[in-house]
Design a protein around this motif. Structure first.
Motif, PDB file in Angstrom:
ATOM      1  N   SER A 159       1.141   5.729   9.629  1.00  0.00           N
ATOM      2  CA  SER A 159       0.467   6.889  10.205  1.00  0.00           C
ATOM      3  C   SER A 159       0.837   7.145  11.655  1.00  0.00           C
ATOM      4  CB  SER A 159      -1.056   6.733  10.079  1.00  0.00           C
ATOM      5  OG  SER A 159      -1.554   5.775  10.999  1.00  0.00           O
ATOM      6  N   VAL A 160       1.332   6.118  12.356  1.00  0.00           N
ATOM      7  CA  VAL A 160       1.733   6.306  13.747  1.00  0.00           C
ATOM      8  C   VAL A 160       3.254   6.382  13.877  1.00  0.00           C
ATOM      9  CG1 VAL A 160      -0.362   5.241  14.639  1.00  0.00           C
ATOM     10  CG2 VAL A 160       1.651   3.806  14.229  1.00  0.00           C
ATOM     11  N   GLY A 161       3.946   6.547  12.754  1.00  0.00           N
ATOM     12  CA  GLY A 161       5.380   6.767  12.779  1.00  0.00           C
ATOM     13  C   GLY A 161       6.223   5.522  12.918  1.00  0.00           C
TER      14      GLY A 161
ATOM     15  N   ARG B 223       0.810  -5.391  15.991  1.00  0.00           N
ATOM     16  CA  ARG B 223       1.687  -4.206  16.104  1.00  0.00           C
ATOM     17  C   ARG B 223       0.858  -2.943  16.348  1.00  0.00           C
ATOM     18  NH1 ARG B 223       5.660  -3.716  11.220  1.00  0.00           N
ATOM     19  NH2 ARG B 223       6.472  -5.549  12.296  1.00  0.00           N
ATOM     20  N   LEU B 224      -0.203  -2.801  15.589  1.00  0.00           N
ATOM     21  CA  LEU B 224      -1.059  -1.623  15.754  1.00  0.00           C
ATOM     22  C   LEU B 224      -1.730  -1.610  17.122  1.00  0.00           C
ATOM     23  CD1 LEU B 224      -2.753  -1.445  12.242  1.00  0.00           C
ATOM     24  CD2 LEU B 224      -1.143   0.212  13.209  1.00  0.00           C
TER      25      LEU B 224
ATOM     26  N   PHE C 148      -8.363   3.344  12.752  1.00  0.00           N
ATOM     27  CA  PHE C 148      -7.395   3.011  11.711  1.00  0.00           C
ATOM     28  C   PHE C 148      -8.121   2.623  10.425  1.00  0.00           C
ATOM     29  CE2 PHE C 148      -4.337   1.648  15.239  1.00  0.00           C
ATOM     30  CZ  PHE C 148      -3.517   2.764  15.062  1.00  0.00           C
ATOM     31  N   ARG C 149      -7.441   2.759   9.302  1.00  0.00           N
ATOM     32  CA  ARG C 149      -8.016   2.323   8.022  1.00  0.00           C
ATOM     33  C   ARG C 149      -8.367   0.848   8.051  1.00  0.00           C
ATOM     34  NH1 ARG C 149      -4.371   4.440   3.020  1.00  0.00           N
ATOM     35  NH2 ARG C 149      -5.456   2.630   2.140  1.00  0.00           N
TER      36      ARG C 149
ATOM     37  N   ILE D  59      -3.138  -2.027   6.593  1.00  0.00           N
ATOM     38  CA  ILE D  59      -2.363  -2.158   7.834  1.00  0.00           C
ATOM     39  C   ILE D  59      -1.052  -1.385   7.723  1.00  0.00           C
ATOM     40  CG2 ILE D  59      -1.173  -3.777   9.354  1.00  0.00           C
ATOM     41  CD1 ILE D  59      -3.315  -5.864   8.583  1.00  0.00           C
ATOM     42  N   ALA D  60      -0.373  -1.492   6.569  1.00  0.00           N
ATOM     43  CA  ALA D  60       0.888  -0.769   6.376  1.00  0.00           C
ATOM     44  C   ALA D  60       0.676   0.733   6.445  1.00  0.00           C
ATOM     45  CB  ALA D  60       1.506  -1.158   5.037  1.00  0.00           C
TER      46      ALA D  60
END
Length: 329
Positions: free
Chosen positions: A188-190, A302-303, A74-75, A182-183
């Motif tokens: 990116s994962v919908g 969440r991620l 992830f970024r 994070i946003a």
């Protein structure tokens, strides 16, 4: 070679490397003719793949940590291993507790992933050993954790943001950038990231409150029981090692994950953390900042829950964020 790898589904985030890759890495690090007698994957972590490796000519096993492929990162979690490596020179105050770096390789010439080889820490992972002690001794453990956190937070840095960069002139800028990453990952994962962007906007609107934090200090990022080793034989739970400090950044110590966890269960043994760490600021401005820090943690959770396929847990983060937003007014 005795090779033990954890079996995972093809779609799982963590994917092991092959036996021949471990041999190639060890020959790059220790010499072209070394032999690897064993490589056992350790299953405690949820991000890197970690192996305990015994190499000929080395008295003690070493730890091989292999980062996820770049395309899977992830970024907001980009190049965490490189961030940890950049952090090591700043952490001399707790160097006696940390593994030593034997080798780091970002070249991708051996395998197409970053990797670190480190010394193996003495002791037993805290999650496996703390429960063997009477709960009456647990405050001793949390006081030690508070002292370690205090030492880390005493370290001053040159700017705000991740230790390896990018850096920011103000704490508000660093926080907004973190929320933006994070946003973008949540997008990116919908998943819906509107609540995160609302909090980021609040940071911009109230930047003067966040910029009261003028001195960048080291945040451990992920220091808690899962990243601590205990003495196997001590009468009380005694910390002998700290590892996996790859999420370090410069900012407000109150924003650290360690503080979030220490505050999570008031009225328990965790309260002993504050005996050695000291009290937190209790002003209205500090309270506002604390709610924003909580929102950032929820976004990261969440991620992680999405990565682990925990759909119910992901849904729960929206309820948690709604409660934070209600507290912020």
């Amino acid at each position: 070679m005795e090779f033990q790898s954890i079996e995972r589904a093809p779609e799982a985030f963590q994917q092991p490397i092959a036996e021949e890759d471990i041999t190639a890495i060890c020959r790059r690090v220790f010499g072209a003719h070394v032999q690897v007698s064993s490589a056992v994957e350790l299953g405690a972590g949820m991000y890197n793949n970690t192996y305990r490796v015994q190499v000929s000519g080395q008295e003690q096993p070493v730890v091989l940590r292999v980062a996820p492929p770049a395309a899977k990162q992830f970024r907001s979690e980009r190049e965490l291993m490189r961030n940890e490596y950049a952090t090591v020179p700043w952490l001399t105050s707790i160097a006696s507790l940390m593994p030593q770096v034997v080798a780091a390789d970002w070249s991708h010439e051996v395998i197409d992933r970053d990797y670190l080889v480190q010394t193996l820490l003495d002791g037993v992972p805290a999650p496996d050993h703390l429960g063997s002690y009477p709960r009456t001794t647990w405050p001793h453990f949390f006081r030690q954790l508070g002292e370690i956190a205090r030492q880390v937070h005493a370290i001053r840095g040159p700017r705000f943001g991740p230790v390896a960069g990018p850096g920011y002139a103000t704490w508000a800028q660093a926080l907004q950038a973190s929320f933006a990453d994070i946003a973008a990952d949540v997008d990116s994962v919908g998943l819906d990231a509107a609540d995160l962007r609302t909090i980021a906007a609040l940071v911009g609107e109230r930047s003067v409150v966040f910029d009261e934090v003028r001195v960048p200090r080291m945040l451990a990022g992920d220091l808690w029981t899962v990243n601590v080793m205990l003495d196997a034989h001590a009468a009380e739970p005694t910390i002998t090692g700290v590892f996996d400090l790859d999420r370090t950044w410069w900012g407000d110590p109150a924003a650290d994950w360690t503080m979030h966890m220490a505050l999570a269960k008031p009225g328990t043994e965790r309260d002993a953390f504050w005996d050695s760490y000291g009290p937190l600021e209790r002003s209205a401005e500090a309270s506002l900042r604390a709610f924003v820090y909580q929102a950032r943690h929820i976004g990261a959770i969440r991620l992680e829950r999405h990565r682990l396929g925990n759909a119910e847990g992901v849904a729960g983060t929206y309820d948690d964020m709604a409660r934070v937003q209600a507290s912020l007014g």
